[in-house]
Design an enzyme around this catalytic site. Sequence first.
Site, PDB file in Angstrom:
ATOM      1  NE  ARG A   1      -5.259   7.101  -1.650  1.00 35.42           N
ATOM      2  CZ  ARG A   1      -4.868   5.841  -1.516  1.00 35.42           C
ATOM      3  NH1 ARG A   1      -5.517   4.881  -2.136  1.00 35.42           N
ATOM      4  NH2 ARG A   1      -3.819   5.549  -0.754  1.00 35.42           N
TER       5      ARG A   1
ATOM      6  CG  ASP B   1      -7.789   1.528  -1.961  1.00 32.19           C
ATOM      7  OD1 ASP B   1      -8.533   1.807  -2.919  1.00 32.19           O
ATOM      8  OD2 ASP B   1      -6.593   1.866  -1.914  1.00 32.19           O
TER       9      ASP B   1
END
Length: 502
Positions: free
Chosen positions: A194, A303
């Site tokens: 990410r 997450d």
Amino acid sequence: MPFPYSDLREYILDLEAAGELIRIKTEVSSELEITEIADRISKNLGAENKAILFEKVEGYGIPVLINSMGSHQRMQMALGVDKDERGYDAIGDRIRSLIKPELPISFKDKIDKLLELGELRNIIPKRVSQAKCQEVVISREESHLIKEDGKLLLDKLPILKCWPEDGGAFITLTSVFTKDPDKLGAGRNVGMYRLQKFDDITTGMHWHKHHDGASNYAKTLKHGKRMEIAIAIGNDPVIPYCATAPLPPGIDEMLLAGFIRNQGVELVKCKTIDIEVPASSEIVLEGYIDLEEELVTEGPFGDHTGFYSLADLYPKFHLTALTHRKDPIYATTIVGIPPQEDCYLGKATERIFLPLLQLVCPEILDMNLPWEGVFHNCALIKIKKKYAGHAFKIMNTIWGTGQLAWTKYIIVFDDDVDIQNYSEVALHAFGNTDPERDFLFSRGPLDILDHASQICGFGSKVGIDATKKWSGEGFQREWPKLITMSEEIKNLVSEKWNRYFS
């Protein structure tokens, strides 16, 4: 189905033709709204779970595609296998055919030998000089000359802020291309990491210390002042899948992509750095990490564990150019409390890579990595038990094998247990175990995202032997039989049921 897909757009058309895509024409915000819609749809395990194309994103002229692989059917379409809940096994079977009957020293040795003999020449990446991903090229130096609507580089992209306490907007469905500096002319690695957007030209680069990208970063620190990196967004769906795959060291993810597609991936050299990327990408970010620059705070981030990962220090990525197709599509994903799109990528990996685990442990018959265990917290293993303590041997082997080393809970079952059936799993796990006798505690590395361990990335693990116990394991009582009905009665009742009750 036109597999292999030449690009993301061909996949989108196939999704739409199969009734697997919905277009949302109402204007939505990239901050939280898209996440909430996608989260509701991804948690619907029925027919309403679709890929979503948001055609109007507030403040942007680029549509957003999300949840494109967020079901078994779409994942199997992406990888070109039968639309069956376990259709991924077809790719695993092809891997088996590569490694049998002669077992190589390693899977990499076998692949290298086959490439040398020319038997896999059709899967090798192909270099091209012109590419759709470079129809529009905006370098950082010239971006001010073509400013549109106040947006220059990263500001042009509808990057999502996914969850309320996220540190910012994050680019998520990435294929991050790096090089191993110790392997001249080779050593390509592709990972999915990410990137938190900081401003128009910089992001964080979130890779964990056990990822190959982080390894290449550590090696590059010894070689120079810059590490060149390219991020491809919006690809033929095989490519982002391969970016997530737990390949053995030294195997190029683009080689795996060619293997799955039965056709090599076309790559083109970036405009401002010496890295190649898939030619059909929708968007490519070219840039570098300044190795002399201090690390920056990145996160927090909602997450795939279902919890926010904490803010921490990571390298900063500097953009040198943004290239894209005309009228690009921004492909993205969200993670959070399962099920989400990443669950289906993980299930595909579970099936595809089982043959490689069976190379190390041939007595393993099946494996199940439950969604709720987020793939590194729990592994259910079925074996053909051959000797006392066999389950403990399996546990220790798994803890020494690749990324399975991070597994916090391993539960081992006999070969007559369907480990894909959670009711059956619970019956045997709870009924067959004596904690003092059947629990094996160990200590070692854990996934960085494990928030329960006292030390980040290190802590305890447990293996649970849920197999029937033998006298050689000190069990002196008679082990009871599982209650089952005779096949004769089952068949008799089935006939009557079909006749009178159906």
